[in-house]
Design a protein around this motif. Structure first.
Motif, PDB file in Angstrom:
ATOM      1  N   PRO A 157       0.803  -1.235   0.000  1.00  0.00           N
ATOM      2  CA  PRO A 157       0.000   0.000   0.000  1.00  0.00           C
ATOM      3  C   PRO A 157       0.833   1.281   0.000  1.00  0.00           C
ATOM      4  O   PRO A 157       0.359   2.311  -0.490  1.00  0.00           O
ATOM      5  CB  PRO A 157      -0.843  -0.129   1.277  1.00  0.00           C
ATOM      6  CG  PRO A 157      -0.115  -1.125   2.127  1.00  0.00           C
ATOM      7  CD  PRO A 157       0.544  -2.071   1.178  1.00  0.00           C
ATOM      8  N   LYS A 158       2.060   1.252   0.540  1.00  0.00           N
ATOM      9  CA  LYS A 158       2.877   2.467   0.546  1.00  0.00           C
ATOM     10  C   LYS A 158       3.224   2.930  -0.859  1.00  0.00           C
ATOM     11  O   LYS A 158       3.412   4.131  -1.091  1.00  0.00           O
ATOM     12  CB  LYS A 158       4.153   2.233   1.354  1.00  0.00           C
ATOM     13  CG  LYS A 158       3.905   2.106   2.853  1.00  0.00           C
ATOM     14  CD  LYS A 158       5.209   1.967   3.620  1.00  0.00           C
ATOM     15  CE  LYS A 158       4.963   1.859   5.119  1.00  0.00           C
ATOM     16  NZ  LYS A 158       6.236   1.701   5.882  1.00  0.00           N
ATOM     17  N   SER A 159       3.313   1.989  -1.801  1.00  0.00           N
ATOM     18  CA  SER A 159       3.585   2.340  -3.201  1.00  0.00           C
ATOM     19  C   SER A 159       2.311   2.275  -4.039  1.00  0.00           C
ATOM     20  O   SER A 159       2.396   2.250  -5.274  1.00  0.00           O
ATOM     21  CB  SER A 159       4.639   1.401  -3.788  1.00  0.00           C
ATOM     22  OG  SER A 159       4.140   0.068  -3.864  1.00  0.00           O
ATOM     23  N   ARG A 169       9.454  -4.797  -9.601  1.00  0.00           N
ATOM     24  CA  ARG A 169       9.975  -6.093 -10.042  1.00  0.00           C
ATOM     25  C   ARG A 169       9.716  -7.180  -9.000  1.00  0.00           C
ATOM     26  O   ARG A 169       9.437  -8.329  -9.340  1.00  0.00           O
ATOM     27  CB  ARG A 169      11.481  -6.002 -10.319  1.00  0.00           C
ATOM     28  CG  ARG A 169      11.877  -5.116 -11.481  1.00  0.00           C
ATOM     29  CD  ARG A 169      11.336  -5.572 -12.821  1.00  0.00           C
ATOM     30  NE  ARG A 169      11.745  -6.893 -13.232  1.00  0.00           N
ATOM     31  CZ  ARG A 169      12.860  -7.172 -13.920  1.00  0.00           C
ATOM     32  NH1 ARG A 169      13.702  -6.201 -14.231  1.00  0.00           N
ATOM     33  NH2 ARG A 169      13.135  -8.409 -14.297  1.00  0.00           N
ATOM     34  N   GLU A 170       9.802  -6.804  -7.712  1.00  0.00           N
ATOM     35  CA  GLU A 170       9.568  -7.775  -6.654  1.00  0.00           C
ATOM     36  C   GLU A 170       8.129  -8.303  -6.690  1.00  0.00           C
ATOM     37  O   GLU A 170       7.884  -9.491  -6.442  1.00  0.00           O
ATOM     38  CB  GLU A 170       9.859  -7.154  -5.283  1.00  0.00           C
ATOM     39  CG  GLU A 170      11.285  -6.698  -5.074  1.00  0.00           C
ATOM     40  CD  GLU A 170      11.614  -5.336  -5.689  1.00  0.00           C
ATOM     41  OE1 GLU A 170      12.792  -4.940  -5.649  1.00  0.00           O
ATOM     42  OE2 GLU A 170      10.688  -4.673  -6.209  1.00  0.00           O
ATOM     43  N   VAL A 187       9.891   4.646 -10.680  1.00  0.00           N
ATOM     44  CA  VAL A 187      11.216   4.890 -10.104  1.00  0.00           C
ATOM     45  C   VAL A 187      12.177   3.784 -10.533  1.00  0.00           C
ATOM     46  O   VAL A 187      13.319   4.051 -10.948  1.00  0.00           O
ATOM     47  CB  VAL A 187      11.128   4.978  -8.570  1.00  0.00           C
ATOM     48  CG1 VAL A 187      12.531   5.085  -7.965  1.00  0.00           C
ATOM     49  CG2 VAL A 187      10.278   6.174  -8.149  1.00  0.00           C
ATOM     50  N   GLN A 188      11.730   2.539 -10.451  1.00  0.00           N
ATOM     51  CA  GLN A 188      12.577   1.441 -10.914  1.00  0.00           C
ATOM     52  C   GLN A 188      12.835   1.541 -12.409  1.00  0.00           C
ATOM     53  O   GLN A 188      13.963   1.307 -12.863  1.00  0.00           O
ATOM     54  CB  GLN A 188      11.923   0.100 -10.592  1.00  0.00           C
ATOM     55  CG  GLN A 188      12.058  -0.354  -9.158  1.00  0.00           C
ATOM     56  CD  GLN A 188      11.569  -1.779  -8.958  1.00  0.00           C
ATOM     57  OE1 GLN A 188      10.950  -2.363  -9.845  1.00  0.00           O
ATOM     58  NE2 GLN A 188      11.828  -2.335  -7.792  1.00  0.00           N
ATOM     59  N   MET A 189      11.815   1.888 -13.174  1.00  0.00           N
ATOM     60  CA  MET A 189      11.990   1.977 -14.621  1.00  0.00           C
ATOM     61  C   MET A 189      13.057   2.987 -15.002  1.00  0.00           C
ATOM     62  O   MET A 189      13.807   2.792 -15.966  1.00  0.00           O
ATOM     63  CB  MET A 189      10.656   2.337 -15.292  1.00  0.00           C
ATOM     64  CG  MET A 189       9.671   1.182 -15.355  1.00  0.00           C
ATOM     65  SD  MET A 189       8.045   1.673 -15.968  1.00  0.00           S
ATOM     66  CE  MET A 189       8.444   2.404 -17.543  1.00  0.00           C
ATOM     67  N   PHE A 243      14.563  -3.141 -19.192  1.00  0.00           N
ATOM     68  CA  PHE A 243      13.238  -2.579 -19.463  1.00  0.00           C
ATOM     69  C   PHE A 243      12.403  -3.549 -20.299  1.00  0.00           C
ATOM     70  O   PHE A 243      11.225  -3.803 -20.005  1.00  0.00           O
ATOM     71  CB  PHE A 243      13.404  -1.243 -20.191  1.00  0.00           C
ATOM     72  CG  PHE A 243      12.133  -0.507 -20.486  1.00  0.00           C
ATOM     73  CD1 PHE A 243      11.433   0.141 -19.477  1.00  0.00           C
ATOM     74  CD2 PHE A 243      11.634  -0.443 -21.779  1.00  0.00           C
ATOM     75  CE1 PHE A 243      10.259   0.834 -19.754  1.00  0.00           C
ATOM     76  CE2 PHE A 243      10.465   0.234 -22.064  1.00  0.00           C
ATOM     77  CZ  PHE A 243       9.776   0.884 -21.042  1.00  0.00           C
ATOM     78  N   LEU A 244      13.017  -4.126 -21.337  1.00  0.00           N
ATOM     79  CA  LEU A 244      12.296  -5.071 -22.193  1.00  0.00           C
ATOM     80  C   LEU A 244      11.958  -6.348 -21.428  1.00  0.00           C
ATOM     81  O   LEU A 244      10.855  -6.893 -21.571  1.00  0.00           O
ATOM     82  CB  LEU A 244      13.139  -5.399 -23.422  1.00  0.00           C
ATOM     83  CG  LEU A 244      12.510  -6.345 -24.447  1.00  0.00           C
ATOM     84  CD1 LEU A 244      11.198  -5.792 -24.979  1.00  0.00           C
ATOM     85  CD2 LEU A 244      13.478  -6.602 -25.597  1.00  0.00           C
ATOM     86  N   ALA A 245      12.882  -6.818 -20.593  1.00  0.00           N
ATOM     87  CA  ALA A 245      12.627  -8.026 -19.807  1.00  0.00           C
ATOM     88  C   ALA A 245      11.476  -7.808 -18.826  1.00  0.00           C
ATOM     89  O   ALA A 245      10.659  -8.722 -18.591  1.00  0.00           O
ATOM     90  CB  ALA A 245      13.888  -8.441 -19.054  1.00  0.00           C
ATOM     91  N   TYR A 246      11.374  -6.610 -18.265  1.00  0.00           N
ATOM     92  CA  TYR A 246      10.287  -6.247 -17.343  1.00  0.00           C
ATOM     93  C   TYR A 246       8.939  -6.355 -18.053  1.00  0.00           C
ATOM     94  O   TYR A 246       7.993  -6.967 -17.546  1.00  0.00           O
ATOM     95  CB  TYR A 246      10.556  -4.824 -16.861  1.00  0.00           C
ATOM     96  CG  TYR A 246       9.574  -4.205 -15.899  1.00  0.00           C
ATOM     97  CD1 TYR A 246       9.074  -4.901 -14.808  1.00  0.00           C
ATOM     98  CD2 TYR A 246       9.208  -2.860 -16.062  1.00  0.00           C
ATOM     99  CE1 TYR A 246       8.210  -4.276 -13.906  1.00  0.00           C
ATOM    100  CE2 TYR A 246       8.361  -2.236 -15.167  1.00  0.00           C
ATOM    101  CZ  TYR A 246       7.862  -2.945 -14.089  1.00  0.00           C
ATOM    102  OH  TYR A 246       7.010  -2.330 -13.199  1.00  0.00           O
TER     103      TYR A 246
END
Length: 262
Positions: A23-25, A31-32, A71-73, A81-84
């Motif tokens: 919920p904080k995000s 990814r996690e 932020v991760q991106m 990025f493509l693997a994500y």
């Protein structure tokens, strides 16, 4: 019950409830979270079919899934990025192909990747607080987790293009009007409504539901002639099951069916 770092599981009646619990995000698809969704699917596909349906929702009152983790991106190179994106393609296809019905119980923001995750479910129930959108163009991006494929299937090509090209966010009542959501409820009635629908599904033949879902997924994108051929194959597959023998006998004998699930 299997444990995950970013997801929680609970059971009510015949339904397994999967809650994205960050919920904080606003339950963004870090990814996690995506890794845990894959691990959940691995577990469910081997041990989870004792449940007659799956409900996906988000923790807290604000958000179902607020989207990708931007932020991760920002720290990703091109390959990462493509693997994500490809990992989320795999996740959404696997949810779409589960043998049991999957309901998205959208309790708040379903934006970008959140909308795309909901679209991979069989249908969507929405809280009055829910909002939907593909806002990627506001970031100079385009949908990357299936939105440009599944949104037209759900709401039609022209409406999907309007929503994607403008990045507009729509409320639950408009999502219902255009066919994106099946039902809109008060916030405290959202999960009970989804669980009640799973209970309805639990009262009918499990094999018939599985065959119907598999056939309908396979029919997407086919022309009418080929889709009808697929329907005929599914019809015959169902006819030969023990559930069909029992269901037809119960009808003739004017009694409730006791489906063996075979």
């Amino acid at each position: 019950m299997k444990q995950f770092d970013t997801l929680t599981l609970s059971v009510q009646d015949h339904a397994l409830i999967l809650t994205i619990d960050q919920p904080k995000s606003l339950n963004a698809l870090a990814r996690e979270v995506v890794n845990d969704l894959e691990a959940f699917l691995d577990w469910f596909e081997t041990t989870g079919y004792e449940y007659r349906g799956l409900v996906i929702t988000g923790a807290g009152e604000k958000s179902f899934v607020a989207g990708a983790n931007i932020v991760q991106m920002n720290s990703m190179d091109e390959a990462t990025f493509l693997a994500y994106a490809r990992q989320m393609h795999v996740v959404t296809e696997r949810f779409e192909s589960l043998q049991v019905p999957v309901i998205a119980a959208v309790n708040g923001f379903a934006l970008g990747g959140g909308c795309e995750l909901a679209l991979a479910c069989d249908f969507i129930y929405a809280s009055e607080r829910a909002s939907f959108g593909q806002p990627e163009v506001n970031l100079g991006l385009v949908p990357g987790f299936g939105g440009s494929v599944r949104l037209p299937q759900r709401v039609g090509r022209a409406m999907a293009r309007e929503l994607i090209f403008t990045g507009r966010r729509i409320k639950a009542d408009e999502a219902l009007r255009i066919g994106l959501a099946n039902r809109v409820t008060a916030p405290d009635e959202l999960l009970p409504a989804a669980i009640a629908t799973i209970a309805e599904i639990a009262a009918v033949s499990p094999t018939a539901v599985t065959i119907a879902k598999r056939a309908m997924v396979q029919m997407d994108g086919l022309d009418t002639h080929d889709a009808l051929a697929r329907e005929a194959d599914a019809f015959m597959s169902a006819f030969h099951t023990e559930d069909s023998v029992e269901g037809r006998a119960a009808f003739v004998e004017k009694r409730a069916a006791n489906f063996p699930g075979k």
